[in-house]
Design a protein around this motif. Structure first.
Motif, PDB file in Angstrom:
ATOM      1  N   GLY A 169      -9.111  -3.552   3.438  1.00 13.81           N
ATOM      2  CA  GLY A 169      -8.642  -3.852   4.784  1.00 13.81           C
ATOM      3  C   GLY A 169      -9.533  -3.246   5.848  1.00 13.81           C
ATOM      4  N   PHE A 170      -9.647  -3.951   6.948  1.00 10.60           N
ATOM      5  CA  PHE A 170     -10.479  -3.468   8.057  1.00 10.60           C
ATOM      6  C   PHE A 170      -9.738  -3.732   9.359  1.00 10.60           C
ATOM      7  CE2 PHE A 170     -15.301  -3.117   9.243  1.00 10.60           C
ATOM      8  CZ  PHE A 170     -15.006  -2.160  10.211  1.00 10.60           C
ATOM      9  N   HIS A 171      -9.303  -2.646   9.993  1.00 14.64           N
ATOM     10  CA  HIS A 171      -8.615  -2.685  11.282  1.00 14.64           C
ATOM     11  C   HIS A 171      -9.695  -2.498  12.346  1.00 14.64           C
ATOM     12  CE1 HIS A 171      -5.568  -0.411  14.086  1.00 14.64           C
ATOM     13  NE2 HIS A 171      -5.626  -1.683  14.384  1.00 14.64           N
ATOM     14  N   THR A 172     -10.142  -3.572  12.958  1.00 17.03           N
ATOM     15  CA  THR A 172     -11.335  -3.487  13.814  1.00 17.03           C
ATOM     16  C   THR A 172     -10.947  -3.186  15.255  1.00 17.03           C
ATOM     17  OG1 THR A 172     -11.528  -5.863  14.350  1.00 17.03           O
ATOM     18  CG2 THR A 172     -12.451  -5.131  12.245  1.00 17.03           C
ATOM     19  N   ILE A 173     -11.570  -3.854  16.194  1.00 21.69           N
ATOM     20  CA  ILE A 173     -11.299  -3.591  17.613  1.00 21.69           C
ATOM     21  C   ILE A 173     -10.729  -4.846  18.265  1.00 21.69           C
ATOM     22  CG2 ILE A 173     -12.794  -1.627  18.029  1.00 21.69           C
ATOM     23  CD1 ILE A 173     -15.041  -3.554  18.727  1.00 21.69           C
ATOM     24  N   HIS A 174     -10.262  -4.681  19.490  1.00 22.78           N
ATOM     25  CA  HIS A 174      -9.419  -5.681  20.125  1.00 22.78           C
ATOM     26  C   HIS A 174     -10.118  -7.051  20.276  1.00 22.78           C
ATOM     27  CE1 HIS A 174      -5.801  -6.871  21.886  1.00 22.78           C
ATOM     28  NE2 HIS A 174      -5.899  -6.379  23.095  1.00 22.78           N
TER      29      HIS A 174
ATOM     30  N   ARG B 161      -1.934  -4.009  12.754  1.00 19.24           N
ATOM     31  CA  ARG B 161      -1.718  -2.879  11.848  1.00 19.24           C
ATOM     32  C   ARG B 161      -1.571  -3.349  10.400  1.00 19.24           C
ATOM     33  NH1 ARG B 161       0.112   2.691  13.194  1.00 19.24           N
ATOM     34  NH2 ARG B 161      -1.133   3.011  15.052  1.00 19.24           N
TER      35      ARG B 161
ATOM     36  N   VAL C   9      -1.186  -3.431   3.142  1.00 20.40           N
ATOM     37  CA  VAL C   9      -1.486  -4.274   1.982  1.00 20.40           C
ATOM     38  C   VAL C   9      -2.467  -3.508   1.104  1.00 20.40           C
ATOM     39  CG1 VAL C   9      -2.191  -6.573   1.234  1.00 20.40           C
ATOM     40  CG2 VAL C   9      -1.279  -6.259   3.533  1.00 20.40           C
ATOM     41  N   SER C  10      -2.262  -3.534  -0.195  1.00 17.65           N
ATOM     42  CA  SER C  10      -3.032  -2.675  -1.099  1.00 17.65           C
ATOM     43  C   SER C  10      -4.379  -3.276  -1.488  1.00 17.65           C
ATOM     44  CB  SER C  10      -2.208  -2.402  -2.361  1.00 17.65           C
ATOM     45  OG  SER C  10      -1.967  -3.642  -3.040  1.00 17.65           O
TER      46      SER C  10
ATOM     47  N   SER D 281       0.855  -1.190   0.000  1.00 12.00           N
ATOM     48  CA  SER D 281       0.000   0.000   0.000  1.00 12.00           C
ATOM     49  C   SER D 281       0.888   1.237   0.000  1.00 12.00           C
ATOM     50  CB  SER D 281      -0.903   0.012   1.234  1.00 12.00           C
ATOM     51  OG  SER D 281      -0.183   0.444   2.367  1.00 12.00           O
TER      52      SER D 281
ATOM     53  N   GLN E 239       1.099   3.296   2.316  1.00 13.85           N
ATOM     54  CA  GLN E 239       1.360   3.720   3.690  1.00 13.85           C
ATOM     55  C   GLN E 239       2.756   3.301   4.156  1.00 13.85           C
ATOM     56  OE1 GLN E 239      -1.106   5.613   5.697  1.00 13.85           O
ATOM     57  NE2 GLN E 239      -1.297   5.875   3.478  1.00 13.85           N
TER      58      GLN E 239
ATOM     59  N   TYR F 176      -3.174  -2.047   6.920  1.00 12.89           N
ATOM     60  CA  TYR F 176      -2.819  -0.750   6.335  1.00 12.89           C
ATOM     61  C   TYR F 176      -1.702  -0.861   5.305  1.00 12.89           C
ATOM     62  CZ  TYR F 176      -5.623   1.364  10.015  1.00 12.89           C
ATOM     63  OH  TYR F 176      -6.664   1.729  10.825  1.00 12.89           O
TER      64      TYR F 176
END
Lengths: 622, 341
Positions: B72-77, B63, B68-69, B19, B21, B66
């Motif tokens: 993506g979904f960075h959710t919760i713990h 993380r 990988v292109s 990505s 980033q 972020y």
């Protein structure tokens, strides 16, 4: 299709006319009181009366037989005018055993009719119910029309020809009682007969025995010269059309389906964890898979909310249902839905709290939780349903707001509305509103947090769409690029934007109306949720006395309708009856700086009209 | 009949899955190597960016999306399994990878991990096991060995750790494999197998945290000892290891235990060595429980025995569902009555 009729049977004594009647069927959990009540309800609806019902189940799954905590009851209020509550006092009580009498007698008005199956009033059952001596003989029942009937024996005679076991025979007892009560209030019994024949189609002997018991109870009324009067209740004036009875749960589920159709979504995922009193929504939708509904019984409340978010991320409508404690568990994930701006419908069937509280009793004490209950500044729209049939419209509206504004929406209903039922003019699904969603497909200029300038809703860019690959998550995102951002000004801007998006919905919902009365006066009685019926009738009664009282009932609790503040300020006093310790009242005070007054009741039971009238009259006279 | 020659497919490379980033793990973190292996895997399997989704929870490993292109979904713990399950229920056609760590997956999210595995949702779960909490600055984790000294256990941890692969097998996983962050060819091979398997594929990746738990896996990853401390399990092949491939695992039938033997010593022959069978859950459990120094650390595909996936079964029920399909018909089921106008 039957047409409404209230013609009394050809034979039998002269009947007294009543405008409305409240009956409660009460017995042991195993006595079939819910079925008895439901059948009485259908016959009453077919007779053209307006009505409202409420079942009251015991909290225990299998309470010991004959105990007071094993009593199950079904109440019906029906009349020839508008019926909006299940009624304050009982005109008639059916008590199938001493425990049922013990629990319910206090609700029977003096002069009311009491039907007791005397065969159950033996010493064993009396002790279990906590009676020292039989209430049938000790003066406890003075002042009531008491019908002491050996229902068990009469029923046994009626079903004798059908070769049933003793246990099977006793189980027809409720149909005997139903027959008697149908006779007493001039209802037909044809539907019940057909229903029994369908229900026991595979056991014709059982069907015949139940029908015989029903007929015998009915015939007993006609011939026995009872020590109580019989009645007629004329049909209500109702709009033309096709009707059915509907519970809050049914209306809610159908409203959700109508909303999904209106949004032109082909996928809907309901993810829930079983909880009282919300599970029936899961059960009902689990039987409607043919509508493209995926139902997912998650491992816990948190997973349910998260799966709903995952589904919405994938372009379906994600839904989760629960009750107060379950919503508390979902809270962090609700924040994620707010942060990632995904449409999720969160349905809270409220029950008595705090903690486990009163799972089977009704309350509306989760308003703070709905409006404020999350970490951070985390606004989301909140709507509430007022009556069982209102659940249909509110569900559609919740789906519209969620998809148009890309936001989780909290829909508040409660245990009372979920189980209560009322007649419903069935809408034509082809004439319902339409609000198709549009998924983003154009990669040109795409950013994940691009907003509709009008609604401030984020684009809905679904995985699987070429060229729109992007990353979202719970960390604050840059207003323009959608990348992670810890920039102070950006956080201010995003916080302001999330708030403005939800506040902006006020421009897209109807102005607050006055449910009853003028738009100014001495007293505004402001309510929300299932208190609609009792408040309406109480305000009507006070108005009949000449008071300048109006009812304001709020469906949109966040954001409020944009005229609400001005409307409230046109009244000399504002009183807010709530089945909580005073929540809407403080929200109104905070929002509009108005001197709204609290009128709280937290007993697990709905307001009675009489207690509201008395309390409101007190406020008027102060 | 005319033959249409398809245009030559554009060759995708690992770089295509990077990505825009900037990667922000600590310098030297094992996560870099895993990221590289995943990007290589995506290129080699010919993954489509638009239909690939990385879902993660919270922690250093989470993380991952972020960088990988793809989607993506960075959710919760701890909740990535639930979000990923909901996504797969809505869109079974997507290729979903889930990234988690020992804290995220086995502590706060242990319940969700258990259930996603037993349901057999079709996704790849990459559990980065570094036996420590990195993002919150070094507390011991549910996989930390007894005696681990950390800010929250200054005198050493006292609670027994969980073995991720055994947890997965116990939960009913149909695919369980292990690899090491820096062993690139092996890791890529395992990831490809995980992707190939339809159902939940659980991959435990031993990952070195250079800041808070540096060298915790050295006893079997250090180059000088690796050949004698690692056993790469391969289906249908004898379970042998060692520089000279002359050590192997033999079953003590009386006690149902494994023992390390040397071929050519004490009368041991190649025929005495157990042959790996991926479909044997009991064997997988035995292999997963071995630890150096007495035993080798077993890597590779411990278990692979596919079963129908959750979302396929759910959607099959939906296709077979009967009853009114039209809302008007549905709302008119049961008793209705008509009031004349």
């Amino acid at each position: 299709m039957a047409t409404p009729t209230a013609t009394p049977p050809a034979h039998g004594p002269a009947r007294q006319h009543r405008e409305s009647v409240v009956i409660r069927f009460a017995g042991d959990s195993g006595d079939g009181m819910q079925i008895t009540g439901s059948e009485f309800m259908v016959e009453t609806a077919l007779a053209g009366n307006d009505l409202a019902t409420f079942p009251d189940y015991p909290a225990e799954i299998r309470a010991p037989a004959g105990t007071t905590f094993g009593v199950s009851a079904f109440q019906i209020h029906f009349g020839s005018n508008e019926v909006l509550t299940v009624g304050d006092e009982l005109d008639a009580l059916v008590a199938m055993n001493p425990a049922a009498l013990k629990v319910n007698l206090k609700d029977l008005r003096k002069g009311g009719i009491l039907v007791c199956d005397i065969s159950t009033f033996n010493s064993r059952n009396l002790v279990k119910a906590g009676y020292q001596q039989s209430p049938l003989d000790d003066g406890t029942l003075t002042g009531y029309h008491v019908l002491k009937i050996d229902v068990t024996k009469l029923n046994a005679e009626a079903v004798k020809p059908f070769d049933l076991s003793a246990k099977e025979a006793v189980r027809c007892r409720n149909m005997w009682t139903l027959g008697l009560m149908l006779w007493m209030f001039g209802r037909e019994r044809q539907h019940s007969i057909e229903w029994l024949e369908r229900k026991f189609a595979k056991k014709p002997e059982i069907a015949k025995a139940n029908v015989a018991a029903l007929n015998a109870g009915h015939a007993f009324g006609e011939t026995a010269e009872l020590a109580a009067p019989a009645f007629t209740v004329a049909p209500a004036q109702v709009a033309a059309g096709t009707y059915r009875t509907v519970t809050g749960t049914e209306a809610l589920v159908w409203g959700v389906l109508a909303g999904v159709k209106a949004a032109a979504l082909d996928r809907v995922v309901l993810a829930s964890y079983p909880i009282t009193p919300s599970s029936p929504v899961l059960h009902t939708l689990a039987n409607l898979k043919q509508f493209g509904v995926v139902t997912f019984q998650a491992e816990d409340e948190i997973a349910a909310m998260c799966a709903a978010i995952g589904a919405s991320y994938g372009g379906a409508l994600g839904i989760t249902t629960s009750s107060g404690p379950g919503i508390a568990l979902k809270t962090e994930a609700i924040g994620l839905a707010v942060m990632t701006e995904l449409p999720v419908l969160i349905i809270n069937n409220q029950r008595g709290g705090p903690s486990t509280g009163l799972p089977t009793k009704t309350e509306q004490s989760d308003l703070y939780q709905a409006v404020y209950g999350r970490n951070g500044d985390t606004p989301l729209p909140v709507l509430a349903t007022a009556t069982p049939s209102d659940c249909f419209e509110v569900a559609i509206e919740a789906v519209r707001i969620a998809t148009k504004y890309m936001t989780p929406v909290m829909l508040l209903t409660d245990g009372y509305l979920a189980n209560a039922s009322e007649p419903w003019l069935i809408p034509d699904a082809t004439k319902l509103p339409s609000f198709p969603v549009s998924f983003r497909t154009d990669p040109e200029g795409f950013q994940p947090y691009l907003r509709d300038p009008q609604t401030l809703g984020r684009v809905w860019a679904v995985p699987g769409t070429p060229g729109l690959e992007h990353r979202i998550g719970g960390i604050e995102k840059d207003y323009n690029t959608g990348h992670i951002s810890y920039d102070p000004e950006n956080h201010q801007r995003m916080t302001d934007t999330r708030a403005a998006k939800v506040d902006g919905i006020a421009a897209d919902i109807p102005l607050q109306d006055v449910a009853l009365g003028e738009d100014s006066g001495d007293l505004a009685v402001v309510g929300w949720g299932s208190t609609y019926g009792p408040i309406h009738q109480a305000v009507r009664a006070l108005r009949a006395e000449g008071h300048r009282v109006s009812q304001i009932h709020i469906r949109y609790l966040k954001p409020f309708p944009r005229n609400l503040g001005d409307l409230l300020k046109r009244f000399r006093r504002i009183v807010v009856p709530e089945m909580n310790n005073g929540q809407l009242v403080t929200v109104l005070r905070a929002e509009y700086l108005v001197p709204a007054e609290r009128l709280a009741k937290v007993t697990g039971k709905p307001f009675k009209i009489s207690e509201l009238v008395a309390a409101l009259r007190g406020r008027l006279e102060k | 009949m005319t033959t249409i020659t398809p245009p030559p497919a554009k060759k995708v490379s690992a770089a295509d899955f990077e990505s825009d980033q900037e990667v922000r793990w600590c310098p030297g973190c094992g996560d870099y190597a895993i990221l590289k292996a995943v990007q290589r895997t995506l290129a080699e399997i010919g993954a489509k960016k638009e239909s690939t989704v990385f879902v993660s929870g919270i922690g250093c490993s989470s993380r991952f999306p972020y960088y990988v292109s793809t989607y993506g979904f960075h959710t919760i713990h701890g909740r990535a399994p639930a979000v990923a399950s909901g996504l797969k229920l809505a869109r079974p056609e997507l290729d979903v990878w889930m990234v988690t760590g020992d804290g995220d997956g086995l502590s706060i999210g242990g319940n969700h991990l258990l259930h996603v595995l037993r349901r057999n949702v079709d996704l790849q779960i990459l559990l980065f096991n570094n036996e420590i909490y990195g993002l919150t600055k070094g507390q011991y984790s549910p996989t930390s060995r007894v005696g681990t000294r950390s800010p929250s256990t200054p005198l050493g941890s006292v609670d027994a750790p969980v073995n991720p692969s055994l947890f997965a097998l116990g939960a009913g996983a149909r695919f369980v494999a292990r690899s090491v962050d820096t062993q690139q060819p092996h890791l890529v091979g395992v990831l490809k197998r995980a992707h190939e398997h339809k159902g939940t594929s659980f991959v435990e990746i031993f990952q070195n945290c250079v800041v808070y738990n540096d060298g915790v896996f050295d006893e079997f990853t250090e180059k000088s000892v690796a050949p004698d401390r690692q056993l790469i399990a391969e289906h249908g092949k004898p379970l042998v290891f060692g520089k000279d491939k002359n050590k192997g695992l033999r079953l003590r039938t009386q006690t149902l235990e494994l023992e390390v033997v040397t071929i050519g010593e004490n009368g041991v022959t190649a025929a005495d060595i157990l042959v790996h069978d991926e479909k044997n859950r009991t064997l997988a459990s035995l292999l997963g429980s071995l630890h150096p120094p007495t035993f080798p650390q077993v890597l590779g595909v411990l278990y692979c025995d596919p079963a129908p996936t959750f979302e396929d079964a759910i959607h099959a029920q939906m296709r077979a569902a009967t009853g009114p399909k039209d809302l008007n018909a549905l709302m008119r089921t049961g008793q209705t009555w008509t009031v004349a106008g």
